[in-house]
Design a protein around this motif. Structure first.
Motif, short mmCIF file in Angstrom:
data_model
loop_
_atom_site.label_atom_id
_atom_site.label_comp_id
_atom_site.label_asym_id
_atom_site.label_seq_id
_atom_site.Cartn_x
_atom_site.Cartn_y
_atom_site.Cartn_z
N LYS A 79 0.84 -1.30 -0.04
CA LYS A 79 0.04 -0.11 0.02
C LYS A 79 0.79 1.20 -0.04
CE LYS A 79 -4.20 -2.01 2.25
NZ LYS A 79 -4.74 -2.25 3.68
N LYS A 82 2.40 1.58 -3.44
CA LYS A 82 1.61 2.13 -4.50
C LYS A 82 1.32 3.77 -4.37
CE LYS A 82 -3.20 1.48 -6.26
NZ LYS A 82 -4.46 0.63 -6.02
N SER A 86 2.48 6.53 -7.36
CA SER A 86 1.65 7.33 -7.88
C SER A 86 2.04 8.70 -7.64
CB SER A 86 0.26 7.33 -7.09
OG SER A 86 -0.37 5.87 -7.27
#
Length: 206
Positions: A79, A82, A86
């Motif tokens: 998590k 990610k 991004s």
């Protein structure tokens, strides 16, 4: 009364502080790691501060790995990764990759599951390449140390002793980087200690 931008700025600073405090407790009190990480996560989520959320996930990852909850730790690490990806935040991506690498090592466990060890090495080397692009010598040596630690595990399996050579090469490169630049001195003792483990386990004098 603070304006909204000023309030948000103060809150982001508080999230950063809480995440730093959580990380400092790692070797002393795991419950405090979780406590301060949870505070950071709650505040960061309220103000939608993505980097703060990612840092809290990394602290959760450390906490759960140390507690032996490897499946949860992996979820937390991915998590964080990610979010950093991004944002295009290379340093965060590198740190997340290094944490995920160590989770995969723990997941492989005593069974030395080849699939997980390979993933661990892949993530450690991804971290190394990112730190190389950032010219961060101190963290380069950390990535090499972790890669070497993971390489040693498959070396313990019959007919796979060449992995010890890969581990040794990681440690030597890390030491050379530190000696050349003077950065990452905190890792020097770890690297020398891990080289001694290669000598003991591999029974080869390089």
């Amino acid at each position: 009364k603070q304006s909204l931008p000023a309030k948000i700025q103060a809150d982001t600073a508080e999230v950063n502080r809480l995440n730093r405090v959580a990380a400092r407790y790692l070797q002393a009190d795991l419950d405090s790691v979780y406590y301060f990480s949870k505070q950071a996560m709650d505040l960061a989520s309220t103000i939608r501060y993505q980097q703060g959320i990612a840092e809290a996930y990394l602290n959760y990852c450390l906490y759960n790995r140390m507690k032996g909850n490897t499946s949860v730790a992996l979820e937390d690490g991915l998590k964080a990764l990610k979010i950093f990806e991004s944002a295009g935040y290379k340093r965060g991506i590198a740190r997340a990759c290094l944490q995920i690498a160590q989770v995969y090592k723990e997941t492989a466990g005593a069974a030395l599951t080849d699939e997980f060890l390979k993933l661990g090495v892949d993530y450690a080397l991804q971290s190394y390449r990112l730190y190389e692009s950032l010219q961060d010598t101190a963290e380069l040596s950390s990535s090499l140390n972790v890669a070497g630690i993971i390489y040693r595990d498959p070396g313990k399996i019959k007919n796979q002793s060449d992995f010890y050579d890969s581990a040794y090469n990681c440690y030597i490169l890390g030491i050379e980087l530190i000696k050349r630049t003077g950065k990452g001195m905190d890792n020097l003792g770890r690297l020398y200690n891990n080289i001694s483990q290669v000598y003991m386990e591999h029974k080869i004098d390089y």
